[in-house]
Design a protein around this motif. Structure first.
Motif, PDB file in Angstrom:
ATOM      1  N   LEU A  19       0.860  -1.183   0.000  1.00  0.00           N
ATOM      2  CA  LEU A  19       0.000   0.000   0.000  1.00  0.00           C
ATOM      3  C   LEU A  19       0.896   1.232   0.000  1.00  0.00           C
ATOM      4  N   VAL A  20       0.854   1.976  -1.087  1.00  0.00           N
ATOM      5  CA  VAL A  20       1.681   3.171  -1.250  1.00  0.00           C
ATOM      6  C   VAL A  20       0.776   4.388  -1.085  1.00  0.00           C
ATOM      7  N   GLU A  21       0.951   5.074   0.032  1.00  0.00           N
ATOM      8  CA  GLU A  21       0.032   6.150   0.407  1.00  0.00           C
ATOM      9  C   GLU A  21       0.714   7.095   1.378  1.00  0.00           C
ATOM     10  N   ASP A  22       0.594   8.399   1.148  1.00  0.00           N
ATOM     11  CA  ASP A  22       1.220   9.359   2.063  1.00  0.00           C
ATOM     12  C   ASP A  22       0.256   9.883   3.123  1.00  0.00           C
ATOM     13  N   SER A  23      -1.037   9.563   3.027  1.00  0.00           N
ATOM     14  CA  SER A  23      -1.994   9.961   4.058  1.00  0.00           C
ATOM     15  C   SER A  23      -1.966   8.929   5.188  1.00  0.00           C
ATOM     16  N   LYS A  24      -1.497   9.346   6.356  1.00  0.00           N
ATOM     17  CA  LYS A  24      -1.387   8.417   7.487  1.00  0.00           C
ATOM     18  C   LYS A  24      -2.741   7.821   7.856  1.00  0.00           C
ATOM     19  N   GLU A  65       9.895   6.633  -3.771  1.00  0.00           N
ATOM     20  CA  GLU A  65      11.191   5.972  -3.626  1.00  0.00           C
ATOM     21  C   GLU A  65      11.082   4.758  -2.698  1.00  0.00           C
ATOM     22  N   GLU A  66      10.360   4.947  -1.598  1.00  0.00           N
ATOM     23  CA  GLU A  66      10.170   3.856  -0.649  1.00  0.00           C
ATOM     24  C   GLU A  66       9.363   2.721  -1.299  1.00  0.00           C
ATOM     25  N   ALA A  67       8.380   3.067  -2.106  1.00  0.00           N
ATOM     26  CA  ALA A  67       7.562   2.070  -2.802  1.00  0.00           C
ATOM     27  C   ALA A  67       8.431   1.185  -3.691  1.00  0.00           C
ATOM     28  N   LEU A  68       9.318   1.798  -4.459  1.00  0.00           N
ATOM     29  CA  LEU A  68      10.188   1.037  -5.349  1.00  0.00           C
ATOM     30  C   LEU A  68      11.119   0.125  -4.560  1.00  0.00           C
ATOM     31  N   LEU A  96      -1.525   8.301  -6.454  1.00  0.00           N
ATOM     32  CA  LEU A  96      -0.839   9.108  -7.473  1.00  0.00           C
ATOM     33  C   LEU A  96      -0.115  10.304  -6.887  1.00  0.00           C
ATOM     34  N   MET A  97      -0.716  10.932  -5.895  1.00  0.00           N
ATOM     35  CA  MET A  97      -0.159  12.150  -5.320  1.00  0.00           C
ATOM     36  C   MET A  97       0.793  11.803  -4.178  1.00  0.00           C
ATOM     37  N   LEU A  98       2.050  11.657  -4.526  1.00  0.00           N
ATOM     38  CA  LEU A  98       3.086  11.318  -3.549  1.00  0.00           C
ATOM     39  C   LEU A  98       4.147  12.403  -3.558  1.00  0.00           C
ATOM     40  N   PRO A  99       4.844  12.564  -2.421  1.00  0.00           N
ATOM     41  CA  PRO A  99       5.923  13.558  -2.406  1.00  0.00           C
ATOM     42  C   PRO A  99       7.082  13.147  -3.328  1.00  0.00           C
ATOM     43  N   ARG A 100       7.689  14.106  -3.965  1.00  0.00           N
ATOM     44  CA  ARG A 100       8.862  13.966  -4.835  1.00  0.00           C
ATOM     45  C   ARG A 100       8.613  13.112  -6.086  1.00  0.00           C
ATOM     46  N   LEU A 101       8.431  11.829  -5.942  1.00  0.00           N
ATOM     47  CA  LEU A 101       8.270  10.915  -7.079  1.00  0.00           C
ATOM     48  C   LEU A 101       6.795  10.501  -7.131  1.00  0.00           C
ATOM     49  N   ASP A 102       6.046  11.015  -8.113  1.00  0.00           N
ATOM     50  CA  ASP A 102       4.605  10.754  -8.122  1.00  0.00           C
ATOM     51  C   ASP A 102       4.263   9.331  -8.575  1.00  0.00           C
TER      52      ASP A 102
END
Length: 131
Positions: free
Chosen positions: A13-18, A42-45, A60-66
């Protein structure tokens, strides 16, 4: 007599919303999945390459690398190019939906309008189709 250990299906699960990350993790764990998480592209990869998930749920909306760039990069990694990816976005843009599909996403859902139970069902189906 020892029972053979059955491995749980792994969801990244790749998500920046805690909040969304925590709520979705709880639902998937309750349904018998092992949940891996990443808050940045980056962490997802990195997690995807080291843990080889059965499926990836990608914001889709992630910091730095979308998310679109992450999806593009995943498709270029031989060990991950066939891993199903479901895009989860707060945006219901037809352009984003079309681009995600062109890059190989198996589905695209707007977070706010997709109940967690429906998402679990979609993930199970995508994993079964992959195998």
């Amino acid at each position: 007599m020892n029972k053979p250990k059955v491995s749980k299906p792994k969801v990244l699960l790749v998500e920046d919303s805690k909040f969304f990350l925590k709520a979705t993790t709880v639902v998937f764990e309750r349904e018998g999945f092992e949940v891996l998480t990443a808050a940045t592209g980056e962490e997802a990869l990195s997690v995807a390459q080291s843990k080889k998930p059965d499926i990836i749920l990608l914001d889709l909306m992630l910091p730095r690398l979308d998310g679109m760039m992450v999806l593009r990069m995943l498709r270029g990694i031989p060990a991950l190019k066939d891993t199903p990816v479901i895009v989860l976005s707060g945006n219901n843009s037809e352009q984003d939906r079309s681009q995600a599909k062109k890059l190989g996403a198996v589905d695209y859902f707007q977070k706010e309008s997709t109940p967690a139970a429906e998402l679990v069902k979609l993930v199970r189906n995508a994993i079964i189709i992959k195998k």
